[in-house]
Design a protein around this motif. Sequence first.
Motif, PDB file in Angstrom:
ATOM      1  N   ASP A 153       0.834  -1.210   0.000  1.00 24.21           N
ATOM      2  CA  ASP A 153       0.000   0.000   0.000  1.00 24.21           C
ATOM      3  C   ASP A 153       0.867   1.259   0.000  1.00 24.21           C
ATOM      4  OD1 ASP A 153      -2.318  -1.523   0.012  1.00 24.21           O
ATOM      5  OD2 ASP A 153      -2.449  -1.527   2.202  1.00 24.21           O
ATOM      6  N   ASN A 154       2.138   1.113   0.300  1.00 23.57           N
ATOM      7  CA  ASN A 154       3.075   2.230   0.320  1.00 23.57           C
ATOM      8  C   ASN A 154       3.879   2.312  -0.988  1.00 23.57           C
ATOM      9  OD1 ASN A 154       4.443   4.427   1.586  1.00 23.57           O
ATOM     10  ND2 ASN A 154       6.165   3.087   2.032  1.00 23.57           N
ATOM     11  N   TRP A 155       3.532   1.508  -1.971  1.00 19.52           N
ATOM     12  CA  TRP A 155       4.231   1.503  -3.254  1.00 19.52           C
ATOM     13  C   TRP A 155       3.423   2.239  -4.314  1.00 19.52           C
ATOM     14  CZ3 TRP A 155       5.850  -4.322  -4.101  1.00 19.52           C
ATOM     15  CH2 TRP A 155       6.719  -4.721  -3.079  1.00 19.52           C
ATOM     16  N   GLN A 156       4.116   2.863  -5.245  1.00 20.04           N
ATOM     17  CA  GLN A 156       3.469   3.434  -6.425  1.00 20.04           C
ATOM     18  C   GLN A 156       4.420   3.293  -7.607  1.00 20.04           C
ATOM     19  OE1 GLN A 156       2.635   7.623  -6.078  1.00 20.04           O
ATOM     20  NE2 GLN A 156       4.672   8.117  -5.310  1.00 20.04           N
ATOM     21  N   ALA A 157       3.848   3.128  -8.775  1.00 17.41           N
ATOM     22  CA  ALA A 157       4.637   2.998  -9.996  1.00 17.41           C
ATOM     23  C   ALA A 157       4.876   4.393 -10.572  1.00 17.41           C
ATOM     24  CB  ALA A 157       3.888   2.126 -10.999  1.00 17.41           C
ATOM     25  N   LEU A 158       6.142   4.696 -10.880  1.00 18.28           N
ATOM     26  CA  LEU A 158       6.494   5.997 -11.432  1.00 18.28           C
ATOM     27  C   LEU A 158       7.458   5.837 -12.597  1.00 18.28           C
ATOM     28  CD1 LEU A 158       7.275   8.065  -8.193  1.00 18.28           C
ATOM     29  CD2 LEU A 158       5.138   8.020  -9.480  1.00 18.28           C
TER      30      LEU A 158
END
Length: 119
Positions: free
Chosen positions: A94-99
């Motif tokens: 939940d603390n990950w995001q794709a950039l």
Amino acid sequence: MPYKAGHPCFESGCAKIIPHGQKYCDEHKKMHPEEIRNSSTRGYSSRWRRESKIFLKAHPLCAICEKNGRYTKATVVDHIKPHRGDQELFWDRDNWQALCKPCHDRKTWTEDKCPVYHY
């Protein structure tokens, strides 16, 4: 045999000359523990590489670009809240995001450049 010349310590205001390949003088090394540890000791192991590839397949577009109406391929998995060595936060999806790389570098430079470490 020639060698590369030393350079000043990266700590602001410190003029001590240090050998090529180091970032900080002995006095300031202890103030930057994350800078002197390699990536695998910070948690970026083969497991991380495997899990981040899986995450990028599930989230192929850059989250920041998408919010701005652009569709850019994501190439980096970013920790939304910097983990600072906290393994529970490190592995929290939940603390990950794709950039994309430019957005990741911009975010890291603006939000993460003044870290606070807790030990």
